[in-house]
Design a protein around this motif. Sequence first.
Motif, PDB file in Angstrom:
ATOM      1  N   ASP A 165       1.353  -1.145  -0.041  1.00 37.35           N
ATOM      2  CA  ASP A 165       0.156   0.254   0.028  1.00 37.35           C
ATOM      3  C   ASP A 165       1.077   1.208   0.196  1.00 37.35           C
ATOM      4  N   ILE A 166       1.839   1.069   1.142  1.00 40.74           N
ATOM      5  CA  ILE A 166       2.677   2.769   0.806  1.00 40.74           C
ATOM      6  C   ILE A 166       3.285   2.572  -0.183  1.00 40.74           C
ATOM      7  N   ILE A 167       3.649   1.589  -1.230  1.00 44.35           N
ATOM      8  CA  ILE A 167       4.402   1.799  -2.516  1.00 44.35           C
ATOM      9  C   ILE A 167       4.027   2.033  -3.448  1.00 44.35           C
ATOM     10  N   PHE A 168       2.830   1.644  -3.248  1.00 43.22           N
ATOM     11  CA  PHE A 168       1.497   1.832  -4.584  1.00 43.22           C
ATOM     12  C   PHE A 168       1.416   3.365  -4.304  1.00 43.22           C
ATOM     13  N   ASN A 169       0.807   3.482  -3.349  1.00 44.88           N
ATOM     14  CA  ASN A 169       0.826   5.133  -3.187  1.00 44.88           C
ATOM     15  C   ASN A 169       1.804   6.389  -3.411  1.00 44.88           C
ATOM     16  N   PHE A 170       3.096   6.143  -3.605  1.00 43.99           N
ATOM     17  CA  PHE A 170       4.223   6.226  -3.926  1.00 43.99           C
ATOM     18  C   PHE A 170       3.943   6.024  -5.137  1.00 43.99           C
ATOM     19  N   PHE A 171       3.880   5.188  -5.753  1.00 44.43           N
ATOM     20  CA  PHE A 171       3.978   5.314  -7.534  1.00 44.43           C
ATOM     21  C   PHE A 171       2.770   6.138  -8.070  1.00 44.43           C
ATOM     22  N   LYS A 172       1.289   6.322  -7.317  1.00 48.26           N
ATOM     23  CA  LYS A 172       0.230   7.301  -7.314  1.00 48.26           C
ATOM     24  C   LYS A 172       0.928   8.602  -7.447  1.00 48.26           C
ATOM     25  N   GLN A 173       1.895   8.830  -6.584  1.00 50.49           N
ATOM     26  CA  GLN A 173       2.064  10.332  -5.864  1.00 50.49           C
ATOM     27  C   GLN A 173       2.888  10.487  -7.321  1.00 50.49           C
ATOM     28  N   ILE A 174       3.921   9.823  -7.893  1.00 49.57           N
ATOM     29  CA  ILE A 174       4.435  10.061  -8.994  1.00 49.57           C
ATOM     30  C   ILE A 174       3.754   9.990 -10.311  1.00 49.57           C
ATOM     31  N   CYS A 175       2.598   9.224 -10.415  1.00 47.68           N
ATOM     32  CA  CYS A 175       1.443   9.652 -11.472  1.00 47.68           C
ATOM     33  C   CYS A 175       0.469  10.974 -11.418  1.00 47.68           C
ATOM     34  N   ASP A 176       0.467  11.171 -10.224  1.00 48.03           N
ATOM     35  CA  ASP A 176      -0.269  11.884 -10.144  1.00 48.03           C
ATOM     36  C   ASP A 176       0.503  13.871 -10.100  1.00 48.03           C
ATOM     37  N   GLU A 177       2.070  13.314 -10.489  1.00 46.62           N
ATOM     38  CA  GLU A 177       1.747  15.036  -9.797  1.00 46.62           C
ATOM     39  C   GLU A 177       2.706  15.714 -11.085  1.00 46.62           C
ATOM     40  N   LYS A 178       1.959  16.559 -10.929  1.00 44.43           N
ATOM     41  CA  LYS A 178       1.684  17.672 -12.011  1.00 44.43           C
ATOM     42  C   LYS A 178       2.838  18.514 -12.438  1.00 44.43           C
ATOM     43  N   ASP A 179       3.898  18.865 -11.765  1.00 44.85           N
ATOM     44  CA  ASP A 179       4.902  19.402 -11.767  1.00 44.85           C
ATOM     45  C   ASP A 179       6.295  18.377 -12.247  1.00 44.85           C
ATOM     46  N   ASP A 180       6.762  18.364 -13.814  1.00 43.82           N
ATOM     47  CA  ASP A 180       7.571  17.762 -14.410  1.00 43.82           C
ATOM     48  C   ASP A 180       8.998  17.240 -13.894  1.00 43.82           C
ATOM     49  N   LYS A 181       9.444  18.538 -13.249  1.00 45.32           N
ATOM     50  CA  LYS A 181      10.503  18.070 -12.590  1.00 45.32           C
ATOM     51  C   LYS A 181      10.221  16.975 -11.104  1.00 45.32           C
ATOM     52  N   LYS A 182       9.463  17.741 -10.501  1.00 44.39           N
ATOM     53  CA  LYS A 182       9.342  17.133  -8.686  1.00 44.39           C
ATOM     54  C   LYS A 182       8.980  15.539  -9.238  1.00 44.39           C
ATOM     55  N   CYS A 183       8.102  15.290 -10.550  1.00 38.90           N
ATOM     56  CA  CYS A 183       8.185  13.526 -10.770  1.00 38.90           C
ATOM     57  C   CYS A 183       9.050  12.495 -11.023  1.00 38.90           C
ATOM     58  N   ILE A 184       9.873  13.799 -11.601  1.00 40.09           N
ATOM     59  CA  ILE A 184      11.437  13.165 -11.782  1.00 40.09           C
ATOM     60  C   ILE A 184      11.914  12.572 -11.073  1.00 40.09           C
ATOM     61  N   GLU A 185      12.473  14.395  -9.669  1.00 34.53           N
ATOM     62  CA  GLU A 185      12.688  13.692  -8.274  1.00 34.53           C
ATOM     63  C   GLU A 185      12.299  13.105  -7.509  1.00 34.53           C
ATOM     64  N   LEU A 186      10.845  12.202  -7.277  1.00 36.44           N
ATOM     65  CA  LEU A 186       9.957  11.356  -7.024  1.00 36.44           C
ATOM     66  C   LEU A 186      10.364   9.865  -7.240  1.00 36.44           C
ATOM     67  N   GLY A 187      10.794  10.444  -8.781  1.00 38.74           N
ATOM     68  CA  GLY A 187      11.387   8.761  -9.397  1.00 38.74           C
ATOM     69  C   GLY A 187      12.890   8.560  -9.013  1.00 38.74           C
ATOM     70  N   ASN A 188      13.790   9.543  -8.705  1.00 41.51           N
ATOM     71  CA  ASN A 188      15.095   9.270  -8.285  1.00 41.51           C
ATOM     72  C   ASN A 188      14.843   8.834  -7.135  1.00 41.51           C
ATOM     73  N   SER A 189      14.066   9.799  -6.312  1.00 38.26           N
ATOM     74  CA  SER A 189      14.301   9.496  -4.787  1.00 38.26           C
ATOM     75  C   SER A 189      14.325   7.751  -4.787  1.00 38.26           C
ATOM     76  N   TRP A 190      13.155   7.560  -5.825  1.00 38.27           N
ATOM     77  CA  TRP A 190      12.654   6.048  -5.914  1.00 38.27           C
ATOM     78  C   TRP A 190      14.187   4.978  -5.679  1.00 38.27           C
ATOM     79  N   ILE A 191      14.440   5.786  -6.633  1.00 43.86           N
ATOM     80  CA  ILE A 191      16.021   4.783  -7.201  1.00 43.86           C
ATOM     81  C   ILE A 191      17.095   4.657  -5.877  1.00 43.86           C
ATOM     82  N   ASN A 192      17.481   6.202  -5.595  1.00 46.64           N
ATOM     83  CA  ASN A 192      17.839   5.966  -4.380  1.00 46.64           C
ATOM     84  C   ASN A 192      17.705   5.227  -2.841  1.00 46.64           C
ATOM     85  N   ALA A 193      16.135   5.586  -2.553  1.00 48.92           N
ATOM     86  CA  ALA A 193      16.198   4.612  -2.041  1.00 48.92           C
ATOM     87  C   ALA A 193      16.425   2.994  -2.248  1.00 48.92           C
ATOM     88  N   MET A 194      16.009   2.074  -3.173  1.00 50.21           N
ATOM     89  CA  MET A 194      16.198   0.952  -3.624  1.00 50.21           C
ATOM     90  C   MET A 194      17.359   0.609  -3.704  1.00 50.21           C
TER      91      MET A 194
END
Length: 95
Positions: free
Chosen positions: A9-38
């Motif tokens: 559920d936590i992972i799902f919500n994180f990916f939903k946040q990526i999908c819902d982010e309207k600001d492209d730069k913030k979307c990329i930052e979220l994706g990169n934070s996923w990479i760093n965490a993993m």
Amino acid sequence: MKNSVKTDDIIFNFFKQICDEKDDKKCIELGNSWINAMESNLTKMELNLNDQDKIKYKEDIQNNRNHLNSLKGKDSSEWREYATKCMVEIMENKV
């Protein structure tokens, strides 16, 4: 009432946040934070393995690192597509 929070559920919500982010730069930052965490999780798991398990899981760990490396440099639309696929996979595997 059950108070435990499921990891998927936590992972799902994180990916939903990526999908819902309207600001492209913030979307990329979220994706990169996923990479760093993993990457951090993989490193910690690897450090906790004994020598026999390091050998046993070496290929799996490398495959995970390769997958994370393949995510680096994605643009916002690619991150949204990846996040959507991950959300679908989580939903398909819910018990």
